[in-house]
Enzyme design. Structure first.
Site, short mmCIF file in Angstrom:
data_model
loop_
_atom_site.label_atom_id
_atom_site.label_comp_id
_atom_site.label_asym_id
_atom_site.label_seq_id
_atom_site.Cartn_x
_atom_site.Cartn_y
_atom_site.Cartn_z
N ALA A 74 -8.46 -21.91 -5.33
CA ALA A 74 -9.17 -20.64 -5.52
C ALA A 74 -9.73 -20.11 -4.21
O ALA A 74 -10.12 -20.88 -3.32
CB ALA A 74 -10.29 -20.80 -6.54
N GLY A 118 -6.31 -26.56 -6.66
CA GLY A 118 -5.46 -25.64 -7.40
C GLY A 118 -4.01 -25.67 -6.98
O GLY A 118 -3.11 -25.39 -7.77
N GLU A 121 -2.50 -28.33 -8.94
CA GLU A 121 -2.40 -27.90 -10.34
C GLU A 121 -1.24 -26.93 -10.54
O GLU A 121 -0.60 -26.93 -11.60
CB GLU A 121 -3.74 -27.29 -10.77
CG GLU A 121 -4.80 -28.37 -10.91
CD GLU A 121 -6.20 -27.84 -11.16
OE1 GLU A 121 -6.83 -28.27 -12.15
OE2 GLU A 121 -6.66 -26.99 -10.37
N GLU A 141 -11.81 -32.31 -6.31
CA GLU A 141 -12.98 -31.62 -6.87
C GLU A 141 -14.18 -32.53 -7.07
O GLU A 141 -15.34 -32.10 -6.91
CB GLU A 141 -12.60 -30.94 -8.19
CG GLU A 141 -11.80 -29.66 -8.04
CD GLU A 141 -10.31 -29.87 -7.87
OE1 GLU A 141 -9.55 -28.89 -7.91
OE2 GLU A 141 -9.88 -31.04 -7.69
#
Length: 270
Positions: A74, A118, A121, A141
């Protein structure tokens, strides 16, 4: 088809290119390590919709611009300005308009560099992964007081041996491209400068097969019904609840603050 340009430049944030029966979607923010903001999310999501509804498109390749990062996740600067990452009305697509955007068309990640948070992911959400030798994969994270909320927490465990996945998930330490290959997280590791071409070759190999049979095979493999994956529905809901609790904690504030101040975080478990 392009997104709005980066401020002060004419470069679009996402490039969408059709190569025969293959749609190549490129996150085009190398100066921001291909971080994802709302514009990126909307455009990538629109590209997935295009692929799903165009019978001439038989596979989709997702990659990043440059050779440093596939995606850093992000856009933290956008978040710090109070901007949305998920476009209103398109929240169901989830991160980057992609990670929970179910399509019958095969998807291939061409991982051209670091894929952390991300970025990993995004790779986890693709059917196949081709990675450059220098690529890294990880969900750091927990080092920042947060959780991988874009499907990473449950997909990592489903795609790696459980003990390997839990080590990566709980320590936040990354895997090298060769480690990812060893454990089946990626299909191929290739030299620098070749990752996109190899991913497109793989997409073309798939596209040479009967498209309806390929798409039906993917739907059966994942249990896709009515554009959703019922096996993941409960896990997405659980992720949302857990993230809501963690994100408002003192530790979630301490993690980014400690990172910015270049010191070890002082966790309070509250």
């Amino acid at each position: 088809m392009t997104t709005p340009a980066e401020p002060g430049t004419s470069a679009p944030k996402v490039l969408v290119e059709r190569r025969g029966h293959v749609l190549v979607v490129t996150l085009n923010r190398p100066q921001a390590r291909n971080a994802v903001d709302q514009d990126v999310c909307l455009q990538v999501g629109d590209a997935v919709e295009q692929a799903e509804h165009d019978p001439e498109i038989r596979a989709l390749v997702l990659t990043g611009a440059g050779d440093a990062a596939f995606s850093a996740g992000a856009d933290l600067k956008a978040l710090s300005r109070g901007e949305r990452i998920l476009p209103e009305g398109k929240e169901h697509w989830s991160f980057a308009g992609f990670v929970n955007h179910v399509t019958s068309k095969p998807t291939i990640a061409a991982v051209n560099g670091a894929a952390l948070g991300g970025g990993t992911e995004l790779a986890l959400s693709c059917d196949l992964v081709v990675a450059v030798e220098t690529a890294t994969f990880g969900l750091p994270e927990v080092k920042r007081g947060l959780i991988a909320a874009a499907g990473g927490t449950f997909r990592l465990v489903s795609q790696l041996p459980p003990k390997v996945a839990m080590h990566a998930l709980l320590t936040g330490e990354p895997l090298t491209a060769q480690e990812a290959l060893r454990w089946g997280l990626v299909n191929q590791v290739v030299p620098a400068g070749t990752v996109l071409d190899r991913a497109v070759e793989l997409a073309e190999q798939i596209a040479a097969n009967a498209p309806l049979a390929v798409q039906a095979s993917k739907r059966i493999a994942y249990g896709i019904e009515n554009g959703t994956r019922p096996d993941e529905t409960r896990l997405w809901a659980l992720t949302e609840r857990e993230m809501a609790a963690v994100a408002t904690s003192e530790d979630a504030k301490e993690g980014p603050r400690a990172f910015a101040e270049k010191r070890a975080p002082q966790w309070q478990a509250r």
